[in-house]
Every structure is written in structure tokens, then in C-alpha cells.
Write a protein that holds these residues in place. Structure first.
Motif, mmCIF file in Angstrom:
data_model
loop_
_atom_site.group_PDB
_atom_site.id
_atom_site.type_symbol
_atom_site.label_atom_id
_atom_site.label_comp_id
_atom_site.label_asym_id
_atom_site.label_seq_id
_atom_site.Cartn_x
_atom_site.Cartn_y
_atom_site.Cartn_z
ATOM 1 N N GLU A 199 58.892 88.764 107.392
ATOM 2 C CA GLU A 199 57.482 89.236 106.833
ATOM 3 C C GLU A 199 57.805 89.754 105.105
ATOM 4 O O GLU A 199 57.225 89.795 104.182
ATOM 5 C CB GLU A 199 57.647 91.108 107.361
ATOM 6 C CG GLU A 199 58.953 91.811 107.698
ATOM 7 C CD GLU A 199 60.100 91.283 108.912
ATOM 8 O OE1 GLU A 199 60.177 90.447 108.896
ATOM 9 O OE2 GLU A 199 61.331 91.785 109.118
ATOM 10 N N HIS A 200 59.171 89.812 104.382
ATOM 11 C CA HIS A 200 59.950 89.631 103.758
ATOM 12 C C HIS A 200 59.238 88.761 103.132
ATOM 13 O O HIS A 200 58.858 88.722 102.272
ATOM 14 C CB HIS A 200 60.949 90.270 103.466
ATOM 15 C CG HIS A 200 61.407 91.611 104.324
ATOM 16 N ND1 HIS A 200 62.761 91.813 105.140
ATOM 17 C CD2 HIS A 200 60.989 92.903 104.212
ATOM 18 C CE1 HIS A 200 62.745 93.411 106.140
ATOM 19 N NE2 HIS A 200 61.539 93.949 105.155
ATOM 20 N N LEU A 201 59.659 88.277 103.254
ATOM 21 C CA LEU A 201 58.780 86.028 102.704
ATOM 22 C C LEU A 201 57.427 85.868 102.531
ATOM 23 O O LEU A 201 57.093 85.559 101.862
ATOM 24 C CB LEU A 201 59.781 85.222 103.778
ATOM 25 C CG LEU A 201 61.449 84.521 103.225
ATOM 26 C CD1 LEU A 201 61.250 83.672 104.570
ATOM 27 C CD2 LEU A 201 61.723 84.170 101.775
ATOM 28 N N LEU A 202 57.041 86.548 103.762
ATOM 29 C CA LEU A 202 55.613 86.496 103.367
ATOM 30 C C LEU A 202 55.413 87.314 102.108
ATOM 31 O O LEU A 202 54.592 87.324 101.069
ATOM 32 C CB LEU A 202 54.984 86.564 104.953
ATOM 33 C CG LEU A 202 53.173 86.819 104.648
ATOM 34 C CD1 LEU A 202 52.234 85.267 104.496
ATOM 35 C CD2 LEU A 202 52.330 88.071 106.213
ATOM 36 N N LEU A 203 55.623 89.062 101.954
ATOM 37 C CA LEU A 203 55.160 89.718 101.036
ATOM 38 C C LEU A 203 56.159 89.105 99.600
ATOM 39 O O LEU A 203 54.941 89.234 98.633
ATOM 40 C CB LEU A 203 56.135 90.812 101.031
ATOM 41 C CG LEU A 203 55.244 91.841 102.395
ATOM 42 C CD1 LEU A 203 56.642 92.908 102.365
ATOM 43 C CD2 LEU A 203 53.739 92.216 101.119
ATOM 44 N N ALA A 204 56.827 88.471 99.917
ATOM 45 C CA ALA A 204 57.327 87.727 98.167
ATOM 46 C C ALA A 204 56.609 86.255 97.863
ATOM 47 O O ALA A 204 55.887 86.344 96.666
ATOM 48 C CB ALA A 204 58.978 87.568 98.946
#
Lengths: 73, 164
Positions: free
Chosen positions: B35-40
Motif C-alpha cells: 500500500e505504501h509502494l502504491l502511494l510512493a
């Protein structure tokens, strides 16, 4: 006396597994906050490790980099 | 994992994982997950992930809020109701030069690189990461996307379209 928490129904693995993830996050956040307070109150890594039930090396590896320059004993 | 331009790929990887780590900390997670990779990926300069998300109707801010809500809702199933302060950002510094992430985030990154190679692209872009995250069927990222009313296969298609 009430149960401390309820276990999600085993027939819903998605909800139960999501609860495991959320609980681990909450435990991590609690550990970070508790270690911060312990260090500020002068606890040593050995004392913190003992209280957490892990080795001094384990607690040092996970938390020491946050306290560079103000390292507890 | 052979990359066509190792230096450029390293820079993209650095931006991706540094960004993912910042998003993880802001959301109170110790390590970045998918989920954080998607935001990044949405933050990457190439803009492809941001365009793919917009095309699929995904608002990054709503996604971020959905992640937090999903965790709170999951805790609530245990009868635990976290105070807002309990979700406070984790303050930590990372040893320089190290990319720390969950195993699942590393798998997503490897899948993104595979998507890049399968498409014949010459460089890793955000859309490759979006494809990799959209393919996940379980976990926080999938749950938060579902909570935002996003059809994950639609998001994947939108990202594929960005790959030209």
C-alpha cells in the motif's frame, strides 16, 4: 469479568487475518512508544530487553538507530 | 533480476522505497508494504501511476485514509478501539543506504520489474508498480482499494494503458 477481546469467527479468514495484521501494527506502535519512554527514563538496553522478553541484541538491532548519540547503556 | 540501465533503475528504486518508507511512517507502520509502494509510485516524477489512479477513479488521499480505516476496523473486530493518538507516526531513522520493507513489498517490486520487462519498457515507471499492487488479491492494499470502491482489475488495466 469480560473477555479482553473477541476472536473473529474462524469461518471468515479474511477478517481474522486482517485483525492479525492490525494487532501486529498496534503492538509495534506500542513497543516503539514504550521503548522511547523507557530510554528517556534511563532504562538500559538490557533492562528493556528483559522486560520485552527478547535478547539485548534483538532490542538493540530494532531500536538503537533511533537513539544515535544518546545511546542508553 | 537483470536491469537495462542499473543506475537509472537504482534511482527509481531509491525514490520508490524512500517514498514508501515515508508513507509507512506517516501511517504508523514500521516497514513499507504494498500500500505504501502504491502511494510512493503515485509520487514518482514520471507521473504514470498518478495518471493510472486518476483514470481508475482512485484518489491517493482517499486511499491513504482507507488504509487507516481498514486497520481500525480490523482492530474493532477484536473489540479494540484505538485512540487516534495510537496511530501516531512512527519516528525512526533508517541506516543510510538501506531499503527496509516487508517481504510482500519486495515481491511487489520484483513483480513490477517483471511487468517492465514483459512490456519491453526500457525503464521502470510508476505504472509498473500499480500493475503489481493491483494484482494482489489479499492484504491491506487490496482491502483499502476495495474500500475505495476501486475495481482492482480496472486499476490494473488503467496502469497497463499508461505503459503504452
Amino acid at each position: 469479568m469480560t473477555e479482553p477481546f473477541t476472536i473473529p469467527a474462524p469461518d471468515d479468514p479474511q477478517a481474522a487475518l486482517a485483525a492479525v495484521v492490525a494487532l501486529r501494527r498496534a503492538a509495534d506502535q506500542l513497543e516503539y512508544a514504550a521503548v522511547d519512554h523507557a530510554v528517556k527514563q534511563g532504562w538500559s538496553w538490557a533492562q528493556i530487553a528483559q522486560a520485552l522478553g527478547v535478547t539485548r541484541q534483538a532490542v538493540h538491532k530494532r531500536h538503537a538507530h533511533r537513539f544515535r548519540g544518546k545511546d542508553p547503556k | 533480476m537483470k536491469l537495462r540501465n542499473p543506475i537509472r533503475e537504482f534511482k527509481t528504486m531509491q525514490a520508490l522505497f524512500t517514498g514508501a518508507e515515508a508513507h509507512a511512517r506517516a501511517l504508523g507502520d514500521e516497514l513499507p508494504g504494498p500500500e505504501h509502494l502504491l502511494l510512493a509510485a503515485v509520487d514518482l516524477a514520471d507521473g504514470s501511476a498518478a495518471r493510472a489512479c486518476a483514470s481508475a477513479g482512485l484518489d491517493p488521499a482517499a486511499f491513504r485514509a482507507a488504509i487507516a480505516r481498514e486497520h481500525d476496523a480490523a482492530l474493532a473486530t477484536l473489540g479494540i478501539h484505538a485512540e487516534p493518538s495510537a496511530s501516531a507516526a512512527i519516528e525512526l531513522t533508517t541506516p543510510a543506504g538501506m531499503f527496509r520493507s516487508t517481504g510482500q513489498a519486495q515481491e511487489v517490486f520484483q513483480r513490477a520489474v517483471a511487468v517492465m520487462r514483459e512490456s519491453g519498457a526500457r525503464a521502470l515507471i510508476g505504472a509498473h508498480v500499480v500493475v503489481a499492487v493491483a494484482e494482489l488479491e489479499q492484504g491491506t492494499a487490496a482491502r483499502a482499494l476495495d474500500a475505495c470502491g476501486i475495481d482492482r482489475s480496472h486499476l490494473r488495466d488503467a496502469a497497463m494503458a499508461e505503459m503504452g
